[in-house]
Design a protein around this motif. Structure first.
Motif, PDB file in Angstrom:
ATOM      1  N   HIS A 163       0.864  -1.180   0.000  1.00 45.03           N
ATOM      2  CA  HIS A 163       0.000   0.000   0.000  1.00 45.03           C
ATOM      3  C   HIS A 163       0.899   1.228   0.000  1.00 45.03           C
ATOM      4  N   PHE A 164       0.385   2.337  -0.443  1.00 43.19           N
ATOM      5  CA  PHE A 164       1.225   3.540  -0.453  1.00 43.19           C
ATOM      6  C   PHE A 164       0.372   4.799  -0.467  1.00 43.19           C
ATOM      7  N   THR A 165       1.001   5.895  -0.109  1.00 45.76           N
ATOM      8  CA  THR A 165       0.364   7.197  -0.226  1.00 45.76           C
ATOM      9  C   THR A 165       0.980   7.888  -1.440  1.00 45.76           C
ATOM     10  N   ALA A 166       0.341   8.931  -1.899  1.00 38.70           N
ATOM     11  CA  ALA A 166       0.845   9.672  -3.052  1.00 38.70           C
ATOM     12  C   ALA A 166       2.282  10.121  -2.789  1.00 38.70           C
ATOM     13  N   ASP A 167       2.513  10.529  -1.591  1.00 39.80           N
ATOM     14  CA  ASP A 167       3.813  11.050  -1.230  1.00 39.80           C
ATOM     15  C   ASP A 167       4.901   9.990  -1.250  1.00 39.80           C
ATOM     16  N   LEU A 190      -5.965   5.630 -12.637  1.00 37.20           N
ATOM     17  CA  LEU A 190      -5.898   4.206 -12.299  1.00 37.20           C
ATOM     18  C   LEU A 190      -7.085   3.780 -11.445  1.00 37.20           C
ATOM     19  N   VAL A 191      -7.526   4.682 -10.566  1.00 35.08           N
ATOM     20  CA  VAL A 191      -8.691   4.368  -9.736  1.00 35.08           C
ATOM     21  C   VAL A 191      -9.925   4.284 -10.635  1.00 35.08           C
ATOM     22  N   GLU A 192     -10.018   5.220 -11.565  1.00 35.12           N
ATOM     23  CA  GLU A 192     -11.155   5.232 -12.491  1.00 35.12           C
ATOM     24  C   GLU A 192     -11.169   3.969 -13.344  1.00 35.12           C
ATOM     25  N   GLU A 235      -8.626   3.176  -3.678  1.00 34.53           N
ATOM     26  CA  GLU A 235      -8.343   4.032  -2.542  1.00 34.53           C
ATOM     27  C   GLU A 235      -8.870   3.312  -1.320  1.00 34.53           C
ATOM     28  N   ILE A 236      -8.066   3.170  -0.289  1.00 32.48           N
ATOM     29  CA  ILE A 236      -8.609   2.565   0.924  1.00 32.48           C
ATOM     30  C   ILE A 236      -8.486   3.553   2.074  1.00 32.48           C
ATOM     31  N   ASP A 237      -9.408   3.445   2.998  1.00 31.82           N
ATOM     32  CA  ASP A 237      -9.500   4.389   4.103  1.00 31.82           C
ATOM     33  C   ASP A 237      -8.755   3.842   5.300  1.00 31.82           C
ATOM     34  N   LEU A 238      -7.568   4.307   5.521  1.00 32.99           N
ATOM     35  CA  LEU A 238      -6.859   3.851   6.709  1.00 32.99           C
ATOM     36  C   LEU A 238      -6.905   4.917   7.788  1.00 32.99           C
ATOM     37  N   LYS A 256      -4.458  10.016   1.593  1.00 34.47           N
ATOM     38  CA  LYS A 256      -5.171   8.872   1.041  1.00 34.47           C
ATOM     39  C   LYS A 256      -4.189   7.723   0.850  1.00 34.47           C
ATOM     40  N   THR A 257      -4.670   6.507   1.072  1.00 34.15           N
ATOM     41  CA  THR A 257      -3.818   5.348   0.852  1.00 34.15           C
ATOM     42  C   THR A 257      -4.357   4.572  -0.343  1.00 34.15           C
ATOM     43  N   TYR A 258      -3.436   4.040  -1.136  1.00 37.58           N
ATOM     44  CA  TYR A 258      -3.827   3.294  -2.324  1.00 37.58           C
ATOM     45  C   TYR A 258      -3.417   1.843  -2.181  1.00 37.58           C
ATOM     46  N   ASP A 259      -4.245   0.943  -2.708  1.00 36.90           N
ATOM     47  CA  ASP A 259      -4.020  -0.494  -2.611  1.00 36.90           C
ATOM     48  C   ASP A 259      -3.992  -1.072  -4.028  1.00 36.90           C
ATOM     49  N   PRO A 260      -2.840  -1.617  -4.442  1.00 39.63           N
ATOM     50  CA  PRO A 260      -2.711  -2.124  -5.810  1.00 39.63           C
ATOM     51  C   PRO A 260      -3.124  -3.586  -5.935  1.00 39.63           C
ATOM     52  N   ASN A 261      -3.659  -4.188  -4.874  1.00 32.40           N
ATOM     53  CA  ASN A 261      -3.873  -5.639  -4.876  1.00 32.40           C
ATOM     54  C   ASN A 261      -5.270  -6.096  -5.255  1.00 32.40           C
TER      55      ASN A 261
END
Lengths: 168, 168
Positions: free
Chosen positions: A41-45, A70-72, A78-81, A86-91
């Motif tokens: 998981h990662f943030t934009a930063d 990519l989300v679209e 996007e997952i809410d941690l 915002k956190t992103y989940d590529p899985n």
DNA sequence: GTTATTGCAAATGATTTGCACAAGG
DNA sequence: CCTTGTGCAAATCATTTGCAATAAC
């Protein structure tokens, strides 16, 4: 764990891009490459930092715009941690219906899939007169370190210290 | 539905305030009164609007500070509904373990409690080597309006339009 | 060529904070 | 009094956006 290759993702994205009349660019390719080369998981930063360590370049603006793309395209979620970023989940391409368990002390995140909880989720949703759609369950708990040592601040510290400090 | 009165909440807060060496103020009283006079979820901004319609006053700064205080005193919970603004839920004093189901189209939120999901939550948490702590499950689904009419943008529009527009 | 994309810098908007003054206890 | 609380305005900081230059196709 990796059933879907980066090439597959690139193909899917290219399909999406063509359908929408958009364009393939080196920046988008590099970002996709980077995101899907791990299951983290990662943030934009965090992603921006990783990009700067490669020889590709992409501005923050492009990065944010690509994340939205990519989300679209449903390749990234996007997952809410909780937290400011915002956190992103590529899985989700590999595991379309997994959920997250989060340590309320250190922020450590574990993914899990469970048929029972999906069924129950479905029942509850229907009982309340809703139609089941996206499965998204987040459980908050305490991790091993917290259990054994009483506290586990390592990760939360690193997450807090990852606040952007004028890193151009 | 209201088993806990505002007076009870005030008592609890006053206990907390005394223990911490803090002070009771008219602003804090007014904010508590307002929050716990309904069981509605709210954002800081919505609450600020409500306060301005009463004859009490409290600045945004005081309001944010009081919200933090109430969360710290465990009288109010922050819940993650997605979106830019934090949402607060005043119903955890009455119902300590409820969860939320959210319409992914319009943002409508329904609270529910379910023993089965709590037990399952517990099992999953232990199986992953965590210790169960705060229960916090959010299910995303589609509401009746979406099901019957294909779309339900009413609430999402109002939520979007609630963006602060220089209301001093 | 035409239109989408990029990078920059500036804007946005929710929340936080420094500070001087006010007011609980 | 002494310390905490308040209100104001300014600061923060992630994210978004306008715009001119650049690059897909």
């Amino acid at each position: 764990m990796e059933n879907v290759s980066i090439a597959d993702i690139q193909d899917k994205l290219n399909g999406f891009i063509k359908r929408k009349g958009l364009r393939r660019t080196p920046q988008r390719d590099a970002i996709v490459e980077l995101i899907f080369s791990t299951d983290e998981h990662f943030t934009a930063d965090e992603l921006y930092d990783r990009i700067r360590r490669t020889n590709s370049t992409a501005s923050r603006a492009t990065l944010y715009r690509t994340l939205s793309l990519l989300v679209e395209a449903d390749l990234l979620h996007e997952i809410d941690l909780g937290g400011d970023q915002k956190t992103y989940d590529p899985n989700f391409v590999d595991s379309p219906s997994h959920n997250h368990l989060i340590c309320i002390d250190c922020g450590k995140v574990v993914e899990f899939a469970d048929d029972n909880i999906e069924i129950l989720n479905d029942c509850i949703t229907r009982r309340l007169g809703f139609r089941p759609a996206k499965q998204s369950i987040r459980i908050e708990a305490c991790c091993e370190t917290l259990r054994s040592k009483g506290i586990c601040q390592d990760l939360i510290k690193s997450r807090l210290s990852s606040k952007r400090i004028n890193k151009k």
